[in-house]
Motif scaffolding. Structure first.
Motif, PDB file in Angstrom:
ATOM      1  N   GLU A 176     -10.433 -13.098 -14.184  1.00  0.00           N
ATOM      2  CA  GLU A 176     -11.211 -12.657 -13.022  1.00  0.00           C
ATOM      3  C   GLU A 176     -10.403 -11.676 -12.171  1.00  0.00           C
ATOM      4  O   GLU A 176     -10.916 -10.640 -11.738  1.00  0.00           O
ATOM      5  N   ASN A 177      -9.136 -11.993 -11.953  1.00  0.00           N
ATOM      6  CA  ASN A 177      -8.285 -11.123 -11.145  1.00  0.00           C
ATOM      7  C   ASN A 177      -8.044  -9.783 -11.831  1.00  0.00           C
ATOM      8  O   ASN A 177      -8.054  -8.729 -11.186  1.00  0.00           O
ATOM      9  N   ALA A 178      -7.827  -9.797 -13.158  1.00  0.00           N
ATOM     10  CA  ALA A 178      -7.615  -8.549 -13.890  1.00  0.00           C
ATOM     11  C   ALA A 178      -8.849  -7.656 -13.793  1.00  0.00           C
ATOM     12  O   ALA A 178      -8.730  -6.429 -13.654  1.00  0.00           O
ATOM     13  N   ARG A 179     -10.030  -8.254 -13.861  1.00  0.00           N
ATOM     14  CA  ARG A 179     -11.258  -7.474 -13.726  1.00  0.00           C
ATOM     15  C   ARG A 179     -11.368  -6.848 -12.338  1.00  0.00           C
ATOM     16  O   ARG A 179     -11.766  -5.691 -12.183  1.00  0.00           O
ATOM     17  N   GLU A 180     -10.990  -7.628 -11.313  1.00  0.00           N
ATOM     18  CA  GLU A 180     -11.031  -7.101  -9.947  1.00  0.00           C
ATOM     19  C   GLU A 180     -10.053  -5.940  -9.781  1.00  0.00           C
ATOM     20  O   GLU A 180     -10.380  -4.924  -9.152  1.00  0.00           O
ATOM     21  N   ASN A 181      -8.858  -6.089 -10.351  1.00  0.00           N
ATOM     22  CA  ASN A 181      -7.866  -5.021 -10.232  1.00  0.00           C
ATOM     23  C   ASN A 181      -8.264  -3.785 -11.029  1.00  0.00           C
ATOM     24  O   ASN A 181      -7.984  -2.658 -10.614  1.00  0.00           O
ATOM     25  N   ALA A 182      -8.923  -3.986 -12.170  1.00  0.00           N
ATOM     26  CA  ALA A 182      -9.414  -2.840 -12.938  1.00  0.00           C
ATOM     27  C   ALA A 182     -10.423  -2.053 -12.113  1.00  0.00           C
ATOM     28  O   ALA A 182     -10.376  -0.808 -12.055  1.00  0.00           O
ATOM     29  N   GLU A 183     -11.312  -2.767 -11.453  1.00  0.00           N
ATOM     30  CA  GLU A 183     -12.310  -2.101 -10.604  1.00  0.00           C
ATOM     31  C   GLU A 183     -11.643  -1.404  -9.433  1.00  0.00           C
ATOM     32  O   GLU A 183     -12.019  -0.278  -9.068  1.00  0.00           O
ATOM     33  N   LEU A 184     -10.634  -2.056  -8.859  1.00  0.00           N
ATOM     34  CA  LEU A 184      -9.916  -1.488  -7.721  1.00  0.00           C
ATOM     35  C   LEU A 184      -9.260  -0.162  -8.092  1.00  0.00           C
ATOM     36  O   LEU A 184      -9.138   0.736  -7.260  1.00  0.00           O
ATOM     37  N   ASN A 185      -8.852  -0.034  -9.369  1.00  0.00           N
ATOM     38  CA  ASN A 185      -8.196   1.187  -9.842  1.00  0.00           C
ATOM     39  C   ASN A 185      -9.142   2.110 -10.604  1.00  0.00           C
ATOM     40  O   ASN A 185      -8.690   3.053 -11.263  1.00  0.00           O
ATOM     41  N   ALA A 186     -10.434   1.812 -10.531  1.00  0.00           N
ATOM     42  CA  ALA A 186     -11.463   2.624 -11.190  1.00  0.00           C
ATOM     43  C   ALA A 186     -11.197   2.757 -12.681  1.00  0.00           C
ATOM     44  O   ALA A 186     -11.328   3.840 -13.264  1.00  0.00           O
ATOM     45  N   CYS A 187     -10.830   1.633 -13.318  1.00  0.00           N
ATOM     46  CA  CYS A 187     -10.542   1.616 -14.757  1.00  0.00           C
ATOM     47  C   CYS A 187     -11.600   0.816 -15.500  1.00  0.00           C
ATOM     48  O   CYS A 187     -12.018  -0.245 -15.032  1.00  0.00           O
ATOM     49  N   GLN A 188     -11.994   1.312 -16.662  1.00  0.00           N
ATOM     50  CA  GLN A 188     -12.909   0.583 -17.530  1.00  0.00           C
ATOM     51  C   GLN A 188     -12.087  -0.214 -18.540  1.00  0.00           C
ATOM     52  O   GLN A 188     -11.543   0.352 -19.486  1.00  0.00           O
ATOM     53  N   ILE A 189     -11.970  -1.512 -18.298  1.00  0.00           N
ATOM     54  CA  ILE A 189     -11.162  -2.372 -19.170  1.00  0.00           C
ATOM     55  C   ILE A 189     -11.994  -3.574 -19.591  1.00  0.00           C
ATOM     56  O   ILE A 189     -12.589  -4.258 -18.751  1.00  0.00           O
ATOM     57  N   ASP A 190     -12.033  -3.828 -20.884  1.00  0.00           N
ATOM     58  CA  ASP A 190     -12.727  -4.993 -21.427  1.00  0.00           C
ATOM     59  C   ASP A 190     -11.775  -6.185 -21.337  1.00  0.00           C
ATOM     60  O   ASP A 190     -10.885  -6.341 -22.169  1.00  0.00           O
ATOM     61  N   VAL A 191     -11.932  -7.011 -20.306  1.00  0.00           N
ATOM     62  CA  VAL A 191     -11.028  -8.136 -20.073  1.00  0.00           C
ATOM     63  C   VAL A 191     -11.658  -9.402 -20.661  1.00  0.00           C
ATOM     64  O   VAL A 191     -12.780  -9.763 -20.322  1.00  0.00           O
ATOM     65  N   ARG A 192     -10.899 -10.076 -21.535  1.00  0.00           N
ATOM     66  CA  ARG A 192     -11.431 -11.223 -22.268  1.00  0.00           C
ATOM     67  C   ARG A 192     -10.612 -12.485 -22.018  1.00  0.00           C
ATOM     68  O   ARG A 192      -9.395 -12.421 -21.860  1.00  0.00           O
ATOM     69  N   LEU A 193     -11.300 -13.612 -22.014  1.00  0.00           N
ATOM     70  CA  LEU A 193     -10.651 -14.910 -21.868  1.00  0.00           C
ATOM     71  C   LEU A 193     -10.336 -15.481 -23.243  1.00  0.00           C
ATOM     72  O   LEU A 193     -11.218 -15.608 -24.093  1.00  0.00           O
ATOM     73  N   GLY A 194      -9.063 -15.840 -23.464  1.00  0.00           N
ATOM     74  CA  GLY A 194      -8.686 -16.441 -24.738  1.00  0.00           C
ATOM     75  C   GLY A 194      -7.308 -15.997 -25.185  1.00  0.00           C
ATOM     76  O   GLY A 194      -6.507 -15.487 -24.391  1.00  0.00           O
ATOM     77  N   GLY A 195      -7.034 -16.199 -26.484  1.00  0.00           N
ATOM     78  CA  GLY A 195      -5.753 -15.828 -27.058  1.00  0.00           C
ATOM     79  C   GLY A 195      -5.928 -14.844 -28.190  1.00  0.00           C
ATOM     80  O   GLY A 195      -6.843 -14.011 -28.183  1.00  0.00           O
ATOM     81  N   ALA A 196      -5.087 -14.976 -29.223  1.00  0.00           N
ATOM     82  CA  ALA A 196      -5.098 -14.023 -30.330  1.00  0.00           C
ATOM     83  C   ALA A 196      -6.414 -14.014 -31.090  1.00  0.00           C
ATOM     84  O   ALA A 196      -6.761 -13.014 -31.735  1.00  0.00           O
ATOM     85  N   GLU A 197      -7.173 -15.107 -31.005  1.00  0.00           N
ATOM     86  CA  GLU A 197      -8.464 -15.146 -31.701  1.00  0.00           C
ATOM     87  C   GLU A 197      -9.430 -14.098 -31.160  1.00  0.00           C
ATOM     88  O   GLU A 197     -10.378 -13.687 -31.843  1.00  0.00           O
ATOM     89  N   GLN A 198      -9.190 -13.619 -29.940  1.00  0.00           N
ATOM     90  CA  GLN A 198     -10.069 -12.622 -29.328  1.00  0.00           C
ATOM     91  C   GLN A 198      -9.963 -11.253 -29.981  1.00  0.00           C
ATOM     92  O   GLN A 198     -10.816 -10.395 -29.774  1.00  0.00           O
ATOM     93  N   ILE A 199      -8.900 -11.026 -30.757  1.00  0.00           N
ATOM     94  CA  ILE A 199      -8.730  -9.700 -31.366  1.00  0.00           C
ATOM     95  C   ILE A 199      -8.907  -9.731 -32.880  1.00  0.00           C
ATOM     96  O   ILE A 199      -8.786  -8.691 -33.530  1.00  0.00           O
ATOM     97  N   ALA A 200      -9.194 -10.880 -33.435  1.00  0.00           N
ATOM     98  CA  ALA A 200      -9.377 -10.980 -34.893  1.00  0.00           C
ATOM     99  C   ALA A 200     -10.534 -10.091 -35.334  1.00  0.00           C
ATOM    100  O   ALA A 200     -11.632 -10.150 -34.791  1.00  0.00           O
ATOM    101  N   GLY A 201     -10.274  -9.255 -36.328  1.00  0.00           N
ATOM    102  CA  GLY A 201     -11.321  -8.379 -36.855  1.00  0.00           C
ATOM    103  C   GLY A 201     -11.663  -7.198 -35.974  1.00  0.00           C
ATOM    104  O   GLY A 201     -12.629  -6.475 -36.244  1.00  0.00           O
TER     105      GLY A 201
END
Length: 275
Positions: A176-201
């Motif tokens: 949640e905080n990373a998403r807020e900071n991305a918005e604060l810096n006008a950055c488009q970042i796909d922030v996901r909850l989890g671990g290495a399984e989030q990037i599989a494939g």
């Protein structure tokens, strides 16, 4: 509801360990300081005995001094503002909170409101990671930030020219905080909850940033390598000088070549490249 602040003076090598221990006690906000960190917890959840038991377990390994005070809820922002000093990294990157002025000399300006997340840039590993990022071309690149914390490294990547960004962390409040900071810096970042399984494939990344700890890096390096493009860069930190040989050995076994590393107060950030 009021908060309890525990202000610890502790060697930086043990700060991360104690932050993890405090998290288990219910502390949910941390601010890095020059000599350690401040930890915060709702007053009704604070147990002095539990705190003392944790510190006693490490008493033979590191010297710790601390003080405890109760903070009224309305003064919360004032407390972390008091402890969050702006940074200027490598003569180029400003890291500051929204209430600080932007330095005129800043080439890149990162605004972080850390709240409950770790990663204001004050820790050596974050500084080293950003210094290493400055040596790599990010323009038009797809970048992954594993263990993103406040999102500071992903934001740095965006300001360096990356156009496709993914950030991952295991804590919901950190996401949640990373998403807020991305918005604060006008950055488009796909922030996901989890671990290495989030990037599989996943579609492969040009640059992968992982500032976590030695054991997680060793365990998850195969997952990182699996989604790294040929000639792509893997930038790691969160481990000590004496751990570099193990990190290098693991990387080479996976088909990565060691490029360089930086050190600060026994912390290391290393760059590897996919073959």
């Amino acid at each position: 509801m009021d908060f309890v602040e525990v202000d610890l003076q502790v060697n930086s090598e043990f700060a991360d360990i104690l932050i993890a221990e405090f998290g288990e006690l219910g502390f949910d906000a941390f601010v890095e300081t020059e000599n350690g960190f401040c930890a915060y917890i709702n007053e009704e959840l604070f147990e002095q005995q539990a705190l003392d038991e944790v510190l006693e377990r490490y008493s033979s390994m590191v010297q710790v001094t601390y003080k405890v005070q109760t903070i009224e809820r309305q003064n919360w922002n004032e407390e972390w503002e008091r402890n969050f000093e702006p940074l200027f990294i490598a003569g180029q990157v400003s890291v500051r909170a929204s209430f600080h002025e932007r330095p005129e000399a800043a080439v890149y300006d990162i605004v972080i409101n850390p709240k409950m997340s770790f990663g204001t840039g004050h820790h050596e590993t974050t500084t080293l990671m950003i210094e290493n990022q400055l040596t790599l071309s990010h323009t038009g690149k797809r970048v992954l930030d594993m263990g993103c914390g406040t999102g500071i490294l992903a934001i740095a990547a965006a300001q360096l020219g990356a156009t496709d960004l993914v950030a991952v962390d295991i804590e919901d409040w950190t996401v949640e905080n990373a998403r807020e900071n991305a918005e604060l810096n006008a950055c488009q970042i796909d922030v996901r909850l989890g671990g290495a399984e989030q990037i599989a494939g996943e579609k492969p990344f040009d640059i992968i940033l992982a500032n976590i700890n030695r054991n997680v890096l060793l365990d998850n390096m195969p997952a990182y390598k699996a989604v790294l493009v040929p000639q792509g860069w893997l930038v790691l930190s969160g481990f000590y000088t004496e751990d570099l040989s193990k990190i290098r050995e693991r990387a080479v076994a996976l088909g990565l070549t060691y490029q360089s590393h930086r050190e600060k107060n026994n912390w290391v950030s290393a760059i590897f490249q996919a073959i």
